[in-house]
Design an enzyme around this catalytic site. Structure first.
Site, PDB file in Angstrom:
ATOM      1  N   CYS A 102       1.013  -1.241   0.096  1.00  0.00           N
ATOM      2  CA  CYS A 102       0.184   0.070   0.101  1.00  0.00           C
ATOM      3  C   CYS A 102       0.807   1.341   0.023  1.00  0.00           C
ATOM      4  CB  CYS A 102      -0.673  -0.063   1.173  1.00  0.00           C
ATOM      5  SG  CYS A 102      -2.167   1.226   1.334  1.00  0.00           S
ATOM      6  N   CYS A 199      -6.261  -2.962   7.129  1.00  0.00           N
ATOM      7  CA  CYS A 199      -7.612  -2.060   6.872  1.00  0.00           C
ATOM      8  C   CYS A 199      -8.637  -2.691   6.299  1.00  0.00           C
ATOM      9  CB  CYS A 199      -6.968  -1.052   6.326  1.00  0.00           C
ATOM     10  SG  CYS A 199      -6.342  -1.009   4.582  1.00  0.00           S
TER      11      CYS A 199
END
Length: 355
Positions: A102, A199
């Site tokens: 990410c 997440c």
């Protein structure tokens, strides 16, 4: 005036980073990346990454600071560069680190492009790490002064160009000071808890998330002992990682651990704790922050997972993008798919993916 884009997650760290950047004289723009949808994660609204609650927290801080605020939809890029890679790794018997992907592909590629489009010369995040420019002009990435919060492990992919245009305002601060600043500024998220799980898998059930995402069940297969004898049946290789003891589904007279995952035969090998220790690993997709691989073996320290202290080792380059690492002492549960990150004191030299 200098202009900076602040990556705002809705948490206290990025909020204080925004405040400190503005205080340093930058014209700031706040931005939140919309990454995973609830339909993809199978998690109720408000409990996945970049939820409406997170967006509102970030927007509230931006409003309080008087800065423009944007939400960018990167769901397709996140699916391709993070979730798909995460799923593929588990299906191939590896244990990935999607936070590194990410950072690499979303924050420091896609978001940087948006920052440039809005004429921002700096990208700012709430990471606990430091950037310094050496007399030679080359930039170095360094550990945070508060080593209990240090996040340099997840940033080893940064390039010289990215370091030159990135700010980490929290690198020299302890977390207690960050929360104090947030309370002093009246930020609504000053006491907000730090995120602990992935997440897009906030319930911590990685295997369940993979099954929901792919829409398929993964076949059971044999548990083998270290001699190759079948000693049980596993629930599918995506349920296991090297070093795991709990959740095997049955018990032995003495503790056993996952020692190896074999996707080619759909087998999981169990063994004693002593069998988890090895001195040497090989890594590929190696990135050197300086831009240059060493020509000869070098003595550095290396860490094979985020929370592990770095360990002394000899690092031998095997071409420009591969290395072998031989530790002074055997390391427990060296795991394919994780990252090995190299340090020279508090400077991050680079890293790669364990194969």
């Amino acid at each position: 005036m200098k202009r900076a884009m602040i990556a705002m997650s809705g948490g206290v760290d990025s909020s204080v980073a925004a405040y400190l950047t503005q205080k340093a004289g930058y014209d700031c723009i706040g931005a939140t990346m919309r990454l995973a949808t609830n339909a993809e994660t199978g998690i109720p609204e408000g409990h996945s990454c970049c939820s409406l609650f997170d967006v509102e927290d970030a927007r509230s801080v931006a409003y309080r600071l008087g800065i423009p605020y944007y939400v960018f939809n990167f769901t397709e890029d996140f699916r391709e560069k993070v979730i798909d890679r995460f799923v593929d790794a588990y299906c191939n018997g590896e244990t990935p680190n999607p936070c590194i992907d990410c950072n690499r592909y979303l924050k420091f590629e896609k978001l940087v492009l948006r920052a440039k489009a809005l004429e921002c010369g700096r990208i700012v995040t709430g990471h606990y790490a430091r950037i310094e420019q050496q007399p030679s002009g080359r930039y170095v990435l360094k550990k945070a002064l508060d080593e209990t919060k240090d996040q340099s492990y997840a940033l080893y992919h940064l390039t010289q160009a990215q370091l030159a245009h990135t700010l980490f305002p929290l690198g020299s601060l302890p977390k207690t000071e960050v929360r104090r600043i947030a309370q002093e500024q009246g930020f609504s998220n000053a006491k907000k808890h730090d995120s602990q799980d992935l997440c897009f898998v906030p319930d911590g059930d990685y295997a369940g998330a993979i099954e929901r995402y792919t829409g398929k069940r993964f076949p059971h297969g044999p548990f083998l002992d270290e001699n190759g004898a079948v000693i049980g049946e596993h629930r599918g290789i995506i349920h296991y990682t090297v070093g795991q003891r709990k959740g095997l589904g049955f018990s032995f007279p003495e503790p056993v651990y996952v020692c190896r995952i074999c996707p080619e035969t759909n087998a999981v090998v169990l063994g004693k704790n002593a069998s988890l220790y090895e001195k040497t690993l090989h890594a590929e997709e190696v990135h050197w922050i300086s831009g240059e691989a060493p020509e000869h073996p070098v003595r550095l320290k290396a860490k094979i997972r985020y929370r592990q202290p770095e360990q002394p080792a000899i690092v031998t380059p095997e071409g420009e993008h591969a290395i072998s690492v031989t530790f002074d002492l055997p390391q427990r549960a060296i795991t394919r798919g994780q990252s090995v990150v190299l340090y020279d004191g508090d400077i991050v030299v680079g890293g790669g993916t364990i194969r």
